[in-house]
Design a protein around this motif. Structure first.
Motif, PDB file in Angstrom:
ATOM      1  N   GLY A  81       3.316  -3.818 -13.601  1.00  0.00           N
ATOM      2  CA  GLY A  81       3.131  -3.981 -15.031  1.00  0.00           C
ATOM      3  C   GLY A  81       3.619  -2.785 -15.826  1.00  0.00           C
ATOM      4  N   VAL A  83       2.115  -9.802 -19.701  1.00  0.00           N
ATOM      5  CA  VAL A  83       0.971 -10.373 -20.418  1.00  0.00           C
ATOM      6  C   VAL A  83      -0.026  -9.277 -20.746  1.00  0.00           C
ATOM      7  N   TRP A  84      -0.328  -9.153 -22.032  1.00  0.00           N
ATOM      8  CA  TRP A  84      -1.297  -8.167 -22.513  1.00  0.00           C
ATOM      9  C   TRP A  84      -2.568  -8.880 -22.933  1.00  0.00           C
ATOM     10  N   GLU A  85      -3.675  -8.418 -22.385  1.00  0.00           N
ATOM     11  CA  GLU A  85      -4.971  -8.894 -22.828  1.00  0.00           C
ATOM     12  C   GLU A  85      -5.498  -7.917 -23.862  1.00  0.00           C
ATOM     13  N   THR A 114       0.421  -6.970 -17.676  1.00  0.00           N
ATOM     14  CA  THR A 114       0.582  -7.314 -16.268  1.00  0.00           C
ATOM     15  C   THR A 114       1.776  -8.238 -16.071  1.00  0.00           C
ATOM     16  N   LEU A 115       2.550  -7.972 -15.042  1.00  0.00           N
ATOM     17  CA  LEU A 115       3.639  -8.857 -14.637  1.00  0.00           C
ATOM     18  C   LEU A 115       3.005  -9.986 -13.816  1.00  0.00           C
ATOM     19  N   THR A 116       2.429 -10.928 -14.544  1.00  0.00           N
ATOM     20  CA  THR A 116       1.496 -11.886 -13.936  1.00  0.00           C
ATOM     21  C   THR A 116       2.165 -12.795 -12.914  1.00  0.00           C
ATOM     22  N   ASP A 117       3.407 -13.197 -13.141  1.00  0.00           N
ATOM     23  CA  ASP A 117       4.077 -14.101 -12.212  1.00  0.00           C
ATOM     24  C   ASP A 117       4.217 -13.456 -10.835  1.00  0.00           C
ATOM     25  N   TRP A 118       4.607 -12.214 -10.792  1.00  0.00           N
ATOM     26  CA  TRP A 118       4.770 -11.538  -9.502  1.00  0.00           C
ATOM     27  C   TRP A 118       3.423 -11.318  -8.830  1.00  0.00           C
ATOM     28  N   GLU A 119       2.432 -10.863  -9.580  1.00  0.00           N
ATOM     29  CA  GLU A 119       1.131 -10.608  -8.973  1.00  0.00           C
ATOM     30  C   GLU A 119       0.508 -11.892  -8.433  1.00  0.00           C
ATOM     31  N   ALA A 120       0.734 -13.009  -9.117  1.00  0.00           N
ATOM     32  CA  ALA A 120       0.174 -14.287  -8.667  1.00  0.00           C
ATOM     33  C   ALA A 120       0.846 -14.778  -7.390  1.00  0.00           C
ATOM     34  N   VAL A 163       0.768  -4.980  -7.227  1.00  0.00           N
ATOM     35  CA  VAL A 163       0.408  -4.668  -8.614  1.00  0.00           C
ATOM     36  C   VAL A 163       1.683  -4.263  -9.333  1.00  0.00           C
TER      37      VAL A 163
END
Length: 278
Positions: A29, A6-8, A15-21, A27
């Protein structure tokens, strides 16, 4: 499936948001080319020291990435990538962070379960592979160009996590990050001869193009190799970002480099923060 990286807008990282969540303290990405110190043709967030850029600019960019992900720059750890299939266990942080003189030699895959180590590797079309074993908290990165892919570096990483940390392949999570897609990666018979030996199920990754050439989907080929190595399809995340299609966001060696031309490098990264109780 939603895009895992996911890029903001205006940020320098995806960010590899699923793993970080799901894994507090992790961290993970991939960088884009925007928001750094480097000047053309490396503009602007070049993370590679080996491409002819001003080292001071590269180190400034690396420090910025470490700051953005909440890790100290001293945690930065990387190798001298040679498009092979060698993977190496990391037991101490800091290799290659600000100089090519102390990189981990001749290695395209790094793995560890040490906290406070930021594993990194560099790309301008090749495939970044991310590994996470929840049981042992082992993490890994592998750099898979066509040579590393047909050399089955993905399987080498799975075997290493099994050997060193008793990881079960069916439990290992894998993410396949931004790289050149099958839409843009045209190869000749010389490469195809090796692709056909890489896995019995190579055909879904290839489509004929012009006479004697083929379009090769390296991400799909790595996925087939990972499935054969025992990784569960349900534990795999695969990006749709193509580095060649989106040179507004990514460096692409295939599209931008050539005789007398250079381009920068993105970085993949993964690490556990050092926190109390870990």
């Amino acid at each position: 499936m939603r895009e895992p990286f996911v890029w903001e807008e205006e940020a320098s990282i995806m960010t590899l948001t699923d793993w970080e969540a799901h894994f507090p303290g992790l961290v993970a990405g991939f960088t884009v080319r925007l928001g750094g110190e480097s000047e053309e043709p490396y503009g602007s967030f070049n993370l590679g020291l080996h491409v002819g850029d001003d080292p001071e600019h590269v180190v400034a960019n690396r420090k910025k990435l470490a700051e953005q992900v909440g890790m100290p720059f001293e945690a930065w750890t990387c190798a001298d990538q040679v498009h092979g299939n060698r993977v190496c266990q990391v037991t101490a942080k800091g290799a290659g962070k600000d100089s090519l003189e102390d990189v981990i030699a001749g290695t395209d895959g790094l793995f560890t379960r040490e906290k406070g180590v930021l594993l990194t590797s560099f790309y301008a079309d090749c495939v970044p592979l991310y590994f996470l074993d929840p049981a042992s908290e082992a993490i890994g990165l592998a750099h898979a160009g066509w040579k590393g892919t047909v050399g089955r570096i993905a399987e080498e990483m799975v075997k290493a996590l099994q050997t060193h940390y008793q990881a079960q392949p069916g439990d290992i999570r894998v993410a396949i990050g931004p790289s050149i897609g099958g839409c843009c990666y045209e190869v000749d018979e010389r490469i195809m001869a090796q692709v056909r030996t890489s896995t019995p199920n190579w055909e879904p990754a290839v489509s004929p193009s012009a006479a004697g050439t083929y379009m090769l989907d390296l991400r799909r080929l790595n996925r087939e190799i990972l499935l054969e190595a025992g990784i569960s399809r349900a534990n795999m995340l695969v990006t749709d970002w193509c580095t060649s299609c989106r040179t507004d966001l990514f460096f692409s060696h295939r599209k931008e480099a050539g005789p007398g031309k250079m381009t920068g490098r993105m970085a993949s990264y993964i690490g556990w923060k050092e926190t109390e109780g870990r």
